[in-house]
Design a protein around this motif. Sequence first.
Motif, PDB file in Angstrom:
ATOM      1  N   ALA A   1      92.683   7.198  26.087  1.00 46.09           N
ATOM      2  CA  ALA A   1      92.055   7.443  27.597  1.00 46.09           C
ATOM      3  C   ALA A   1      91.536   6.890  27.881  1.00 46.09           C
ATOM      4  N   PRO A   2      90.483   5.524  26.590  1.00 47.11           N
ATOM      5  CA  PRO A   2      90.579   4.156  27.136  1.00 47.11           C
ATOM      6  C   PRO A   2      91.150   2.936  28.416  1.00 47.11           C
ATOM      7  N   VAL A   3      92.550   3.179  27.403  1.00 49.38           N
ATOM      8  CA  VAL A   3      93.156   1.966  27.819  1.00 49.38           C
ATOM      9  C   VAL A   3      93.886   2.826  29.350  1.00 49.38           C
TER      10      VAL A   3
ATOM     11  N   GLY B   1      89.967   1.664  36.605  1.00 48.45           N
ATOM     12  CA  GLY B   1      88.919   0.927  36.938  1.00 48.45           C
ATOM     13  C   GLY B   1      89.204  -0.574  37.887  1.00 48.45           C
ATOM     14  N   ALA B   2      90.805  -0.419  37.506  1.00 50.30           N
ATOM     15  CA  ALA B   2      91.540  -1.864  37.887  1.00 50.30           C
ATOM     16  C   ALA B   2      91.398  -1.933  39.170  1.00 50.30           C
ATOM     17  N   GLY B   3      92.349  -0.690  39.344  1.00 48.83           N
ATOM     18  CA  GLY B   3      92.734  -0.074  41.046  1.00 48.83           C
ATOM     19  C   GLY B   3      91.384   0.265  41.689  1.00 48.83           C
TER      20      GLY B   3
ATOM     21  N   VAL C   1      97.561   6.920  38.226  1.00 50.39           N
ATOM     22  CA  VAL C   1      96.660   6.375  37.567  1.00 50.39           C
ATOM     23  C   VAL C   1      95.893   5.424  38.420  1.00 50.39           C
ATOM     24  N   PHE C   2      96.466   4.188  38.537  1.00 48.24           N
ATOM     25  CA  PHE C   2      96.327   3.353  39.401  1.00 48.24           C
ATOM     26  C   PHE C   2      96.332   2.920  40.669  1.00 48.24           C
ATOM     27  N   VAL C   3      97.417   3.687  40.897  1.00 45.81           N
ATOM     28  CA  VAL C   3      97.593   3.956  42.463  1.00 45.81           C
ATOM     29  C   VAL C   3      96.010   4.977  42.567  1.00 45.81           C
TER      30      VAL C   3
ATOM     31  N   LEU D   1      83.847   0.891  36.486  1.00 45.89           N
ATOM     32  CA  LEU D   1      84.353   1.819  35.631  1.00 45.89           C
ATOM     33  C   LEU D   1      85.625   0.966  35.480  1.00 45.89           C
ATOM     34  N   ILE D   2      85.770  -0.333  35.357  1.00 45.37           N
ATOM     35  CA  ILE D   2      86.531  -0.913  35.180  1.00 45.37           C
ATOM     36  C   ILE D   2      86.297  -1.630  33.257  1.00 45.37           C
TER      37      ILE D   2
END
Length: 382
Positions: free
Chosen positions: A229-231, A237-239, A287-289, A132-133
């Motif tokens: 979108a990729p960023v 993915g970091a989330g 998005v992160f949450v 994912l990340i």
Amino acid sequence: MLVVFSLTTGEFVVAGILPEVAGALLVPVSAAGQLVTAYALGMIVGGPVVTVATARLPRRAVLLGLVAVAVLANLGSALAPGYSVLLATRFAAGLVVATFFAVAVTTAVALAPAGKAASTIAQIALGMNLGLILGTPLGTWIGQQLGWRATFAVVAACALAALGAVLLFVTELPSATAGSALRELRVLGDRRVLLAIALTALGNVGVLMVFTYITPLLTEVAGFAAAAAPVLLLVYGAGAVVGNQLGGRAADRALLPALTGLLTCLSAALAIFGIVDGNHWLAVLLVFVLGVLAFAIIPGMQARVITAAAAAPTLAVAINASGFQLAAALAGRSGGWIIGAGPGPRALPLIGAAVTLAAAGLAGLMLYRDSRSPRVGAATRP
């Protein structure tokens, strides 16, 4: 870990290249989203069927065969001449995934030094987070720069490298069961197992609706450029990495209470995401949450299924994966209808929030049932 990275990237990268696939094959974005559904259906069918069919075979041979199928299926996706063939190859790629996860976990535990089982499983699970990340954003970027076929070709190459690693480093082990493989299917008659699978499926539908169509949501609703979108997938993915760790710890302390609370929070986050309109900073935070909460619920769901199906652990892991993919299939199908023929993309996160809230209610009901049965409640607490 490398195999899981390849399989996870192959599954989720489609969300990042939906516009490219739709444009190249001259189909609507909602139709391209059905590629996610086809992959998920392959996992749903392949999970119990392939696991039972291969239960009496040596595990090294099973692992090699499953990875070989993944290589060929992803290569077939890269070479698919049209939409129908691409659907078929995504279904074929999904057939082997649930069984691979199940056999890989039991094999890794068998090969691990004494006292290292949990850390070995964690290394395998890290492949999903890295898919994912790293894999999904990288695959999205490759698809945008070199075309969507290049994305599937790179996934096939990663799986081929993983096949070599399995061949070199996995030693021969006996089959997972010495008895009749069909005996394991009796686990499907257990009400607790069925409820656990239902929770896995229902609890993931809402957030997978949003993730499957996250690129059009970010561009058409939140107002981002396609190049972002990729960023943003990297942020998601970091989330996911954070959520996987937090969710596991929370489930260790109190499994069903944690699931009930996390699903409620996920429902709220989806609802807020549905009303974001042009506020980029808030959208990035959400998005992160969403990545955190979407993966925080997975360890507890897996633990619940494995505990309920203790008599058939290999099949239990495959069934859990199939439940997750049932959610993905429903998400791809229903999300495509909502965007294409229904109320439109703005309604998608709000509908996902409602479905997730229903899953929180189911988790609460399971908690209540366990509290009424002390023996069961004690068994579900690690």
